[in-house]
Design a protein around this motif. Structure first.
Motif, short mmCIF file in Angstrom:
data_model
loop_
_atom_site.label_atom_id
_atom_site.label_comp_id
_atom_site.label_asym_id
_atom_site.label_seq_id
_atom_site.Cartn_x
_atom_site.Cartn_y
_atom_site.Cartn_z
N PHE A 59 1.25 -5.64 -9.11
CA PHE A 59 0.17 -4.61 -8.62
C PHE A 59 0.84 -3.51 -7.83
O PHE A 59 0.17 -2.62 -7.45
N TRP A 114 2.72 1.69 1.52
CA TRP A 114 1.77 2.11 0.72
C TRP A 114 1.94 1.61 -0.63
O TRP A 114 1.00 1.03 -1.19
N ALA A 115 3.40 1.58 -1.07
CA ALA A 115 3.56 1.21 -2.61
C ALA A 115 3.19 -0.34 -2.73
O ALA A 115 2.97 -0.92 -3.75
N ASN A 164 0.68 -2.22 -2.23
CA ASN A 164 -0.65 -2.27 -2.33
C ASN A 164 -1.22 -3.70 -1.79
O ASN A 164 -1.76 -4.57 -2.43
N ASN A 165 -0.85 -4.02 -0.46
CA ASN A 165 -1.30 -4.94 0.26
C ASN A 165 -1.86 -4.73 1.52
O ASN A 165 -1.31 -3.67 2.09
N LYS A 166 -2.84 -5.27 1.90
CA LYS A 166 -3.57 -4.66 3.11
C LYS A 166 -2.83 -4.76 4.10
O LYS A 166 -2.66 -3.65 4.94
#
Lengths: 118, 317
Positions: B70, B128-129, B131-133
């Protein structure tokens, strides 16, 4: 003048080589064994709800603007500091006024509560 | 040192030396933390755990190198390399001894500031990359922290520049022949050390990776050597800041009896141990404390330091 930056370029190339060599090496050496659970975003074992690409409020924008203001101040301050010895006493008074204006700005932002993080 | 072959050999020696120091710090830090916190630290691999670095290297290189499906793949892969590259580049301008440096740049100090600003991209992009909170929050924290601490790191150096009248690190060292700058610039020194701690994202400023709030912050999704690169980058950052403190405030290579390079290494080593002692003894700040500490205390103090330094130079002339 520009020749003095050649060593920087060489260092950049060597550093880039080192950086990419580590990545390539770890890709070659590491083994892979993906499972469905491993492929989920890690959130302490819970099933994630929604992705990370959501909008949320950060008090980040104001800090960013403040940063620009004070960083530009730095850009003015650095050349001044470099030739300070040749500018005294007039340069000192001038910079005193400049710093004072900025301090007033900082106090204003402070009193407005832009520096409080909720 | 004008012959290209010699310069290139020197460049390799310095870069390899820095990488080896960073690797050695993995062992040294855990050993010293053990000592100061009254526990053992690594003591199994080799005598006094001295082979721990080799063991860690083998382990971390053969661990599963996981790129999340992801994630934003190119950015995810590049992000850890950025911190290694920018930190290695910063070492190019540091004079280790009169003849030992990669390049004698007349804007050396500005180059260091530029590179340390760039290194925040590594953390912010990694967060950012992924994609995990948790990573995203870690990356954002890192960015906001950098924005705050970058400013007074630069401001704290303005006093040094005024005293030395130069951005050239070699000239700054030469200017300390009579008195080391940490005496006339003591506030600047303290502010720079605090900014340096924040810059390397170490306790008490390790909010971007605060384990008990954000799992591992920006590198939650990283594994294997990509995770290791963030660590190597952090240790190189510690070495870099220590070397800079020695250069800017403690007379760099100057000292009696011993050869210049020895003095530089001794001083750098002392500050590295200081960084580790800080980690061993201080708790982590809360996030709002971190920001108000930076903007409300350190920034006005740094400005005041510039003004007072100016007034003293004015009075002395």
């Amino acid at each position: 003048m520009i020749e003095s930056y050649v060593p920087i370029l060489v260092t950049f190339l060597v550093a880039t080589f080192i950086g990419s060599a580590i990545i390539v090496l770890s890709t070659v050496l590491a083994k892979r064994n993906p499972t469905p659970i491993k492929l989920m975003p890690y959130e302490c074992g819970m099933d994630p709800i929604g992705g990370a690409r959501q909008r949320f409020s950060v008090r980040f924008f104001i800090i960013g603007m403040l940063f620009i203001v004070f960083d530009i101040e730095l850009i003015f301050l650095f050349p001044w500091a470099k030739i300070f010895n040749q500018l005294i006493p007039f340069g000192f008074i001038e910079m005193l006024l400049f710093v004072l204006v900025l301090l007033v700005g900082l106090v204003y932002v402070w009193k407005k509560g832009a520096l409080e993080w909720e | 040192m004008n012959e290209p072959e010699q310069s290139i050999i020197l460049l390799y020696l310095i870069l390899v030396g820095v990488l080896l120091t960073a690797a050695g710090l993995i062992w040294l830090e855990r050993r010293l933390l053990g000592l100061w916190q009254d526990r053992y630290g690594p003591n199994r691999a080799g005598r006094f755990g001295s082979l721990q670095v080799a063991a860690d290297m083998i382990k971390i290189f053969t661990k599963e190198d996981w790129i999340p499906p992801f994630a934003d793949k190119p950015v995810f892969v590049i992000a850890p390399a950025i911190i290694v590259i920018t930190t290695l580049l910063s070492f190019a301008v540091i004079p280790f001894a009169p003849e030992i440096e990669i390049v004698n740049l007349n804007i050396g100090l500005l180059f260091f500031l530029a590179m340390s600003s760039l290194s925040v991209y590594s953390v912010a992009l990694a967060g950012w990359a992924s994609n995990n909170k948790y990573s995203l929050l870690g990356g954002l924290r890192a960015a906001a922290q950098m924005l705050g601490y970058e400013v007074f790191m630069g401001l704290s150096l303005a006093g040094v520049i005024m005293l030395a009248g130069s951005f050239n690190l070699r000239e700054i060292v030469e200017a300390q022949r009579n008195v080391w700058f940490f005496i006339p610039q003591f506030p600047g020194f303290v502010i720079f050390v605090i900014a340096g701690l924040a810059e390397t994202r170490r306790i008490p400023f390790d909010l971007p990776e605060a384990e008990n709030e954000l799992i591992a912050g920006f590198h939650t999704e990283y594994s294997g050597m990509k995770f290791g690169m963030f660590f190597v980058g952090e240790y190189m950052g510690v070495t870099l800041i220590s070397a800079l403190i020695a250069t800017l405030f403690f007379g760099g290579w100057m000292g009696p009896l011993l050869p210049p390079l020895c003095w530089m290494i001794i001083k750098t080593f002392i500050f590295i141990c200081g960084f580790i002692l800080v980690r061993a003894s201080l708790p982590r700040l809360r996030y709002d404390q971190l920001l108000s500490f930076g903007w409300k205390l350190m920034l006005p103090l740094a400005l005041l330091n510039v003004v007072v330094t100016g007034a003293i130079i004015l009075a002395a002339s």
